[in-house]
Design a protein around this motif. Sequence first.
Motif, short mmCIF file in Angstrom:
data_model
loop_
_atom_site.label_atom_id
_atom_site.label_comp_id
_atom_site.label_asym_id
_atom_site.label_seq_id
_atom_site.Cartn_x
_atom_site.Cartn_y
_atom_site.Cartn_z
N GLN A 1 0.85 -1.19 0.00
CA GLN A 1 0.00 0.00 0.00
C GLN A 1 0.88 1.24 0.00
O GLN A 1 1.86 1.32 0.75
CB GLN A 1 -0.89 -0.02 1.24
CG GLN A 1 -1.93 1.06 1.30
CD GLN A 1 -2.85 0.89 2.51
OE1 GLN A 1 -2.82 -0.12 3.20
NE2 GLN A 1 -3.68 1.88 2.76
N ASN B 1 -1.84 -2.69 3.82
CA ASN B 1 -2.13 -3.80 2.92
C ASN B 1 -0.93 -4.14 2.04
O ASN B 1 -0.13 -3.26 1.72
CB ASN B 1 -3.33 -3.43 2.03
CG ASN B 1 -4.29 -4.59 1.84
OD1 ASN B 1 -4.05 -5.70 2.32
ND2 ASN B 1 -5.38 -4.34 1.15
N LYS C 1 -3.44 -7.84 5.21
CA LYS C 1 -3.17 -6.58 5.88
C LYS C 1 -2.34 -6.86 7.12
O LYS C 1 -2.65 -7.77 7.89
CB LYS C 1 -4.49 -5.89 6.27
CG LYS C 1 -4.32 -4.44 6.69
CD LYS C 1 -5.66 -3.72 6.72
CE LYS C 1 -5.47 -2.23 7.00
NZ LYS C 1 -6.76 -1.49 6.93
N ASP D 1 -10.56 -7.79 0.93
CA ASP D 1 -11.72 -6.93 0.72
C ASP D 1 -11.32 -5.48 0.48
O ASP D 1 -11.92 -4.80 -0.36
CB ASP D 1 -12.67 -7.02 1.91
CG ASP D 1 -13.35 -8.38 2.01
OD1 ASP D 1 -13.29 -9.16 1.05
OD2 ASP D 1 -13.94 -8.66 3.07
N ASP D 2 -10.30 -5.00 1.21
CA ASP D 2 -9.84 -3.63 0.99
C ASP D 2 -9.27 -3.45 -0.41
O ASP D 2 -9.52 -2.44 -1.07
CB ASP D 2 -8.78 -3.26 2.04
CG ASP D 2 -9.37 -3.00 3.41
OD1 ASP D 2 -10.61 -3.00 3.55
OD2 ASP D 2 -8.59 -2.79 4.36
N SER E 1 -12.13 -3.61 -3.03
CA SER E 1 -12.93 -2.38 -2.97
C SER E 1 -12.25 -1.25 -3.74
O SER E 1 -12.90 -0.48 -4.46
CB SER E 1 -13.15 -1.97 -1.51
OG SER E 1 -13.86 -0.76 -1.43
#
Length: 222
Positions: free
Chosen positions: A108, A126, A149, A169-170, A173
Amino acid sequence: MVRFALTSLLYAPAALLQIFTKAPVAYYPPSPGGGSQLDNAGGGLGEPLNVIISGLSSPSVLTDTGILHYAQAIGFSMECLSIHLGAPQSANLGDGHGWVNQTLELRQDYGDPDLGTCLESLVGGNHFRVFRQNGPLANSGALFLAVSKEEDVAEGHTIIPDGYNVGRDDMVSAAQGHTSYEGVKYFTIVQNVTGLLAAGSVGVNHGIATDGIVQLLTVTVV
């Protein structure tokens, strides 16, 4: 002799023909080819390959450079100053290559694709590992991702509680729908896949349970 070789190729088994051509499929399940939907994180445990970039995505996305640019469009980038700490993990995608080390690990970037991953290394966030399914037995070209994560550096970058599901999921999304990076526009369709990954914590690194869902992303350059 040439005629014999060509005739033999025409009637060769499908698995042999996949050596020469990329099959137009989203992915092949790893298990029938002796593979696993868990990678090898050491100690007999693995991390779930919980996202797949479909082999039916735009071909440019499935290259090393392409997946990096797509990752940058959804908030990930190369590791801080290209420094990687820790041993790479490996995966067996049932494609005939056996256990192969990760192609990339991306983190991330907190809005800064140049230095943002340095912040992730400090405060956590993440990240995902990339494995490519391109062997002679299952040449889909799909990219299998181990997404999770993690905690900050003080916690040794261990995975947060429920970190495999949360990380997946992050990421999904952020990826779903329209995104772009440096003028390249992407459109991503998401599909839930069950039956590839067992729910629960058996064999899973850190003993963290997963819900058994794999997200299939079909990414089109538009």
